[in-house]
Motif scaffolding. Structure first.
Motif, PDB file in Angstrom:
ATOM      1  N   ARG A 128       0.832  -1.213   0.000  1.00 40.96           N
ATOM      2  CA  ARG A 128       0.000   0.000   0.000  1.00 40.96           C
ATOM      3  C   ARG A 128       0.865   1.261   0.000  1.00 40.96           C
ATOM      4  NH1 ARG A 128      -3.079   2.322   5.218  1.00 40.96           N
ATOM      5  NH2 ARG A 128      -3.952   4.216   4.299  1.00 40.96           N
ATOM      6  N   PHE A 129       1.948   1.246   0.804  1.00 41.48           N
ATOM      7  CA  PHE A 129       2.810   2.421   0.850  1.00 41.48           C
ATOM      8  C   PHE A 129       3.480   2.671  -0.508  1.00 41.48           C
ATOM      9  CE2 PHE A 129       7.250   3.864   1.349  1.00 41.48           C
ATOM     10  CZ  PHE A 129       6.997   5.190   1.693  1.00 41.48           C
ATOM     11  N   LYS A 130       3.948   1.636  -1.143  1.00 41.50           N
ATOM     12  CA  LYS A 130       4.590   1.811  -2.449  1.00 41.50           C
ATOM     13  C   LYS A 130       3.613   2.406  -3.467  1.00 41.50           C
ATOM     14  CE  LYS A 130       8.014  -1.889  -1.902  1.00 41.50           C
ATOM     15  NZ  LYS A 130       8.483  -3.203  -2.408  1.00 41.50           N
ATOM     16  N   LEU A 131       2.379   1.887  -3.447  1.00 44.84           N
ATOM     17  CA  LEU A 131       1.380   2.418  -4.377  1.00 44.84           C
ATOM     18  C   LEU A 131       1.022   3.865  -4.034  1.00 44.84           C
ATOM     19  CD1 LEU A 131      -0.965  -0.689  -4.676  1.00 44.84           C
ATOM     20  CD2 LEU A 131       0.714   0.124  -6.338  1.00 44.84           C
ATOM     21  N   SER A 132       0.890   4.162  -2.736  1.00 37.62           N
ATOM     22  CA  SER A 132       0.573   5.544  -2.334  1.00 37.62           C
ATOM     23  C   SER A 132       1.699   6.485  -2.722  1.00 37.62           C
ATOM     24  CB  SER A 132       0.320   5.611  -0.824  1.00 37.62           C
ATOM     25  OG  SER A 132      -0.805   4.842  -0.464  1.00 37.62           O
ATOM     26  N   ASP A 133       2.945   6.050  -2.548  1.00 38.68           N
ATOM     27  CA  ASP A 133       4.080   6.890  -2.913  1.00 38.68           C
ATOM     28  C   ASP A 133       4.112   7.146  -4.418  1.00 38.68           C
ATOM     29  OD1 ASP A 133       6.683   8.176  -2.203  1.00 38.68           O
ATOM     30  OD2 ASP A 133       7.473   6.598  -3.494  1.00 38.68           O
ATOM     31  N   LEU A 134       3.815   6.100  -5.183  1.00 37.13           N
ATOM     32  CA  LEU A 134       3.802   6.252  -6.641  1.00 37.13           C
ATOM     33  C   LEU A 134       2.687   7.201  -7.069  1.00 37.13           C
ATOM     34  CD1 LEU A 134       4.962   5.363  -9.380  1.00 37.13           C
ATOM     35  CD2 LEU A 134       3.334   3.441  -9.332  1.00 37.13           C
ATOM     36  N   ARG A 135       1.513   7.062  -6.444  1.00 36.78           N
ATOM     37  CA  ARG A 135       0.395   7.937  -6.781  1.00 36.78           C
ATOM     38  C   ARG A 135       0.694   9.392  -6.383  1.00 36.78           C
ATOM     39  NH1 ARG A 135      -4.769   5.898  -7.375  1.00 36.78           N
ATOM     40  NH2 ARG A 135      -5.621   7.402  -5.881  1.00 36.78           N
ATOM     41  N   TYR A 136       1.348   9.557  -5.227  1.00 41.48           N
ATOM     42  CA  TYR A 136       1.670  10.922  -4.781  1.00 41.48           C
ATOM     43  C   TYR A 136       2.681  11.581  -5.719  1.00 41.48           C
ATOM     44  CZ  TYR A 136       3.309  14.738  -1.826  1.00 41.48           C
ATOM     45  OH  TYR A 136       3.662  15.983  -1.345  1.00 41.48           O
ATOM     46  N   ARG A 137       3.682  10.825  -6.148  1.00 41.16           N
ATOM     47  CA  ARG A 137       4.683  11.391  -7.052  1.00 41.16           C
ATOM     48  C   ARG A 137       4.068  11.796  -8.399  1.00 41.16           C
ATOM     49  NH1 ARG A 137      10.062  10.398  -5.531  1.00 41.16           N
ATOM     50  NH2 ARG A 137      10.232   9.131  -3.626  1.00 41.16           N
ATOM     51  N   ASN A 138       2.997  11.114  -8.762  1.00 44.35           N
ATOM     52  CA  ASN A 138       2.341  11.435 -10.022  1.00 44.35           C
ATOM     53  C   ASN A 138       1.171  12.397  -9.833  1.00 44.35           C
ATOM     54  OD1 ASN A 138       3.493   9.626 -12.381  1.00 44.35           O
ATOM     55  ND2 ASN A 138       3.492   8.352 -10.533  1.00 44.35           N
ATOM     56  N   GLY A 139       1.003  12.899  -8.618  1.00 42.29           N
ATOM     57  CA  GLY A 139      -0.015  13.903  -8.372  1.00 42.29           C
ATOM     58  C   GLY A 139      -1.421  13.369  -8.284  1.00 42.29           C
ATOM     59  N   ILE A 140      -1.558  12.063  -8.094  1.00 45.98           N
ATOM     60  CA  ILE A 140      -2.900  11.479  -8.015  1.00 45.98           C
ATOM     61  C   ILE A 140      -3.395  11.437  -6.576  1.00 45.98           C
ATOM     62  CG2 ILE A 140      -4.282   9.423  -8.487  1.00 45.98           C
ATOM     63  CD1 ILE A 140      -2.346   8.796 -10.761  1.00 45.98           C
ATOM     64  N   ALA A 141      -2.513  11.022  -5.634  1.00 45.53           N
ATOM     65  CA  ALA A 141      -2.888  10.924  -4.215  1.00 45.53           C
ATOM     66  C   ALA A 141      -2.408  12.154  -3.469  1.00 45.53           C
ATOM     67  CB  ALA A 141      -2.283   9.663  -3.608  1.00 45.53           C
ATOM     68  N   SER A 142      -3.035  12.425  -2.342  1.00 45.76           N
ATOM     69  CA  SER A 142      -2.667  13.568  -1.516  1.00 45.76           C
ATOM     70  C   SER A 142      -1.529  13.184  -0.571  1.00 45.76           C
ATOM     71  CB  SER A 142      -3.874  14.033  -0.704  1.00 45.76           C
ATOM     72  OG  SER A 142      -4.244  13.039   0.242  1.00 45.76           O
ATOM     73  N   ALA A 143      -0.924  14.216   0.019  1.00 50.03           N
ATOM     74  CA  ALA A 143       0.135  13.967   1.003  1.00 50.03           C
ATOM     75  C   ALA A 143      -0.423  13.251   2.227  1.00 50.03           C
ATOM     76  CB  ALA A 143       0.767  15.278   1.409  1.00 50.03           C
ATOM     77  N   LEU A 144      -1.677  13.517   2.550  1.00 46.34           N
ATOM     78  CA  LEU A 144      -2.291  12.855   3.695  1.00 46.34           C
ATOM     79  C   LEU A 144      -2.388  11.354   3.475  1.00 46.34           C
ATOM     80  CD1 LEU A 144      -3.597  13.262   6.452  1.00 46.34           C
ATOM     81  CD2 LEU A 144      -5.797  13.558   5.290  1.00 46.34           C
ATOM     82  N   ASP A 145      -2.725  10.934   2.250  1.00 42.40           N
ATOM     83  CA  ASP A 145      -2.785   9.501   1.939  1.00 42.40           C
ATOM     84  C   ASP A 145      -1.411   8.856   2.081  1.00 42.40           C
ATOM     85  OD1 ASP A 145      -5.486   9.671   1.411  1.00 42.40           O
ATOM     86  OD2 ASP A 145      -5.178  10.037  -0.742  1.00 42.40           O
ATOM     87  N   LEU A 146      -0.364   9.553   1.613  1.00 45.47           N
ATOM     88  CA  LEU A 146       0.987   9.005   1.704  1.00 45.47           C
ATOM     89  C   LEU A 146       1.435   8.861   3.153  1.00 45.47           C
ATOM     90  CD1 LEU A 146       3.667   8.144   0.402  1.00 45.47           C
ATOM     91  CD2 LEU A 146       4.315  10.574   0.356  1.00 45.47           C
ATOM     92  N   LEU A 147       1.226   9.880   3.957  1.00 48.71           N
ATOM     93  CA  LEU A 147       1.659   9.829   5.344  1.00 48.71           C
ATOM     94  C   LEU A 147       0.852   8.811   6.149  1.00 48.71           C
ATOM     95  CD1 LEU A 147       2.216  13.645   5.970  1.00 48.71           C
ATOM     96  CD2 LEU A 147       3.921  11.875   5.551  1.00 48.71           C
TER      97      LEU A 147
END
Length: 473
Positions: free
Chosen positions: A416-435
């Motif tokens: 889940r963290f890897k996917l959230s990090d990938l989504r955040y780097r591509n501007g899809i997920a928010s910083a809150l989702d990553l943290l």
């Protein structure tokens, strides 16, 4: 009758008294029934195997690093040293009490000069008489007709045996504590590594968020949130370093020496790479009565309390003591050992208690209450042993599945963290989702390590609860 025949008669009386002595008033000892169920909960049919108490600790704790720590602790631990010295003290007390059964033979010499005229001291009239004597004899030897001294000897013997069992129990506790301390240090190192990795990840998140904030992609709220999580990781890392140092200090106290670096060497030492502990059958609850030193120590204390009742009962009966001697006596020191100066004495005495304001009855009542206290303590030791084994069996039945589930959760959180990090780097997920995914991954990894530590420590507890650890190769 000659003096020699009189003295032989005295010796015959002494010998006859010694043979007649020894009547015991100690109540017949009966081991109390064990106040526990006949089977353990969560204990399916056990495979055949040796009892834990017969398994040397070197055969159970097979990791050579841990074996070295245990050897050091057995040699240097001060609490165990005190237990050994307590045994020596109890043995000496037993010898002191046992010696009262035998007559104490001693040599005495005396000389005196006296005058009925008080002025003789100033050289005015009167005569001075002299008396010199050397004697070999027995003074106030109590003939133990009613077993008072024998009861006290049995009490001292049981207390000595209880002290020996307590030393074994202290060794068991020490070995288990060292094993748990070593496993805790390994877990501390794993948690430190996890915290460091988490800190690196959050610092990378701060760098990335700062870059996005500078370019107007995210707000300052996201940037400060990333900073907050990074500082939280730093605080956790500092806390984990402190706990690790404190755990090492605790282990050093058990060892009585600094923890050697070799104890944690061998590359990345992890809980899963430590040598496994062997499986042991739990047996039956009745086995605890014979295998646990603390239960045996409690029973010896009960036997000692039972013997004290015999001594208290004997206080109600007469005490017969004997004083006898043979030697020489003369009014002139120069012919003290000449022919015709031999002398002997034979002075038996008997004391019968008539009135002492209820002291003897109070002593007996106290001894009986002490015996009932010892019964309760013995039963409590059995209940404690049963509870410890039952707890260890409950842990053995459930901790394995808990570790498996937590590791699976940590793996899922890692994905889940890897996917959230990938989504955040591509501007899809928010910083809150990553943290949030970072926090969940770190918590799951910590829980997996801590539960694995509990599983291994439960194996140590199981060995200890079954009475293992006092035998050695």
């Amino acid at each position: 009758m000659t003096k020699r025949s009189n003295f032989r008669g005295t010796l015959s009386v002494v010998a006859a008294a010694a043979l007649l002595a020894g009547c015991s008033l100690i109540p017949t000892y009966e081991r109390p029934a064990a106040p526990v169920p006949t089977t353990f909960p969560n204990d399916p049919a056990q495979p055949a195997g040796p009892a834990a108490a017969t398994v040397p600790w070197q055969d159970y704790f097979t990791d050579p690093r841990l074996q070295g720590l245990i050897t050091t602790a057995l040699a240097n631990n001060r609490d165990l040293r005190v237990s050994v010295l307590n045994i020596e003290q109890a043995r000496a007390q037993f010898q002191i009490q046992r010696s009262a059964l035998f007559p104490a033979v001693g040599v005495s010499a005396s000389g005196s000069r006296s005058s009925p005229n008080a002025l003789q001291a100033f050289g005015v009239g009167g005569s001075v008489s002299s008396n010199y004597a050397v004697n070999l004899g027995i003074t106030a030897w109590e003939l133990d007709f009613f077993g008072r001294i024998a009861s006290l000897k049995e009490q001292a013997l049981a207390q000595y045996l209880a002290t020996e069992e307590s030393r074994k129990a202290a060794q068991i506790s020490l070995i288990a504590a060292v094993a748990n301390g070593w496993l805790t240090l390994i877990a501390d190192d794993e948690l430190l590594e996890l915290t460091r990795q988490t800190l690196d990840t959050r610092e990378e998140s701060v760098r990335l968020t700062k870059l996005r904030f500078d370019n107007g992609v995210v707000s300052e709220i996201d940037y400060q949130l990333a900073n907050s999580q990074a500082e939280t990781a730093r605080a956790t890392y500092a806390q984990q370093q402190r706990l690790r140092a404190q755990d090492e200090n605790a282990l050093a106290l058990l060892l009585g020496a600094p923890v050697p670096a070799a104890a944690l060497s061998g590359g990345a030492l992890r809980l899963d790479t430590a040598a496994p502990m062997r499986d042991l059958p739990a047996g039956l609850p009745s086995d605890l009565l014979a295998e646990r030193p603390d239960v045996r120590a409690a029973e010896q204390q009960l036997i000692a309390a039972n013997a004290s009742i015999g001594a208290a009962r004997a206080n109600f009966f007469p005490r017969v003591s004997l004083t006898t001697s043979v030697g020489t006596a003369s009014s002139e020191f120069s012919n003290l050992f000449d022919k015709g100066t031999k002398a002997w004495s034979f002075a038996p005495s008997i004391t019968l208690p008539i009135f002492n304001a209820g002291a003897n009855q109070a002593t007996l009542d106290s001894a009986r209450a002490g015996q009932q206290i010892a019964v309760a303590q013995y039963e409590k030791s059995i209940q404690t042993a049963f509870s410890e084994v039952a707890d260890a069996l409950a842990g053995r039945a459930t901790l394995g599945e808990q570790v498996r589930a937590l590791r699976a959760q940590a793996d899922a959180e890692g994905v889940r963290f890897k996917l959230s990090d990938l989504r955040y780097r591509n501007g899809i997920a928010s910083a809150l989702d990553l943290l949030d995914s970072q926090r969940s991954l770190f918590a799951a990894q910590q829980a997996a390590v801590q539960t694995r530590l509990l599983q291994l420590q439960n194996q140590v507890l199981f060995y200890k609860a079954l009475g293992g650890g006092w035998t050695s190769r």
